[in-house]
Write a protein that holds these residues in place. Structure first.
Motif, PDB file in Angstrom:
ATOM      1  N   SER A  54      -5.103   0.552   3.245  1.00  0.00           N
ATOM      2  CA  SER A  54      -6.014  -0.866   3.290  1.00  0.00           C
ATOM      3  C   SER A  54      -7.237  -0.741   3.512  1.00  0.00           C
ATOM      4  O   SER A  54      -7.392   0.398   4.195  1.00  0.00           O
ATOM      5  N   ASP A  60      -4.224  -6.133   0.655  1.00  0.00           N
ATOM      6  CA  ASP A  60      -4.806  -4.686   1.066  1.00  0.00           C
ATOM      7  C   ASP A  60      -5.919  -5.020   1.892  1.00  0.00           C
ATOM      8  O   ASP A  60      -6.606  -3.959   2.135  1.00  0.00           O
ATOM      9  N   THR A  94       0.669  -1.225   0.039  1.00  0.00           N
ATOM     10  CA  THR A  94       0.111   0.039  -0.181  1.00  0.00           C
ATOM     11  C   THR A  94       0.988   1.226   0.079  1.00  0.00           C
ATOM     12  O   THR A  94       1.032   1.650  -0.973  1.00  0.00           O
TER      13      THR A  94
END
Length: 216
Positions: free
Chosen positions: A181, A97, A36
Motif C-alpha cells: 500500500s 491501497d 495488497t
C-alpha cells in the motif's frame, strides 16, 4: 496445529471466519487475505498477541505494526483527530491501497511497537478481511512473511514461512503480484508520502490539494 479454510466456498468461509474471530479473541494469530498481500494479524489492543506477531515475523518493535479497520467510522475512536486532509483521503481511497499515519488517541491502551504516538491505518478492499474486521474490531496487521523474505501472495506461501505460529489461515486465493500500500504521513505540519504504491503521489496530491512535489 494450524487450521486452513478455503474462503472460496461459502460453508468453509463461514467456518473459517468464525475460527479466525475466536482465535483473535483468544490472543492467537491469524493470516488473512487483503487487497495488497496476505497479512498476519492480531487483536490491536492485545499487547501479548502483537508481540507474538512480531516474534513470528522475527521483527523488532522498531518497525511498528499498522492497524486495519473495517469501517470509516472506526477511525474516529483511534486517533487524536481527523484533519480535513485525512477525511478527504479516506473518502477517495478507502477501502483500498492507501495507509494513513495519524497521531493516535492518547487514551488507547495498546503497544504496536515504537510508534512514537502515531498509528498507521488502512481499510482493505477485500470481503474476507472486511468481514473479519467488522466482527472483531481493529486488528494489528503486517505482511504475512518472515522479515527479509518475500511477502506472501497466497495462504500457502504464508504458511510456508509462518507455519504453526499462526492458528488460522484464511485462504482467499492469490492476491496477484504483491504490491504494498501507499503510505501518507499526516502527523506533521505538511503531508509526506512515505511510500508510493498502487495509489500514486499525484493522485494523493490532487485529493488533498497540494503539488505532488510538496509531498516529500
Amino acid at each position: 496445529m494450524s487450521a486452513v479454510y478455503d474462503c472460496s466456498k461459502r460453508e468453509s468461509r463461514a467456518e473459517g471466519l468464525a475460527a479466525a474471530a475466536a482465535a483473535v479473541r483468544s490472543s492467537r494469530l491469524v493470516v488473512l487475505p487483503t487487497d495488497t498481500v496476505y497479512g498476519i494479524g492480531a487483536d490491536a489492543f492485545d499487547a501479548g498477541a502483537v508481540q507474538a506477531l512480531l516474534r513470528a515475523k522475527n521483527r523488532g518493535p522498531d518497525m511498528p505494526v499498522g492497524v486495519l479497520v473495517g469501517s470509516w467510522s472506526t477511525v474516529d475512536g483511534l486517533v487524536l483527530g481527523m484533519p480535513p486532509q485525512a477525511r478527504a483521503l479516506v473518502e477517495a481511497f478507502w477501502p483500498g491501497d492507501l495507509s494513513i499515519v495519524l497521531p493516535h488517541a492518547p487514551s488507547l491502551q495498546w503497544n504496536l511497537g515504537n510508534s512514537r504516538g502515531t498509528v498507521m491505518l488502512r481499510m482493505p478492499l477485500h470481503p474476507v478481511a472486511l468481514e473479519l474486521l467488522r466482527d472483531v474490531g481493529p486488528m494489528a496487521v503486517s505482511s504475512a512473511n518472515v522479515s527479509g523474505r518475500p511477502p506472501a501472495a497466497t495462504a500457502a506461501e504464508a504458511q510456508d514461512q509462518l507455519a504453526d505460529t499462526v492458528a488460522v489461515y484464511l485462504d482467499g486465493g492469490s492476491s496477484g503480484e504483491p504490491v504494498a500500500s501507499s503510505i501518507v504521513d499526516l502527523t506533521g505540519d505538511n503531508p509526506v508520502v512515505l511510500r508510493e504504491g498502487e495509489v500514486t503521489r499525484a493522485a494523493i496530491a490532487e485529493v488533498i490539494g497540494v503539488p505532488a512535489d510538496a509531498l516529500g
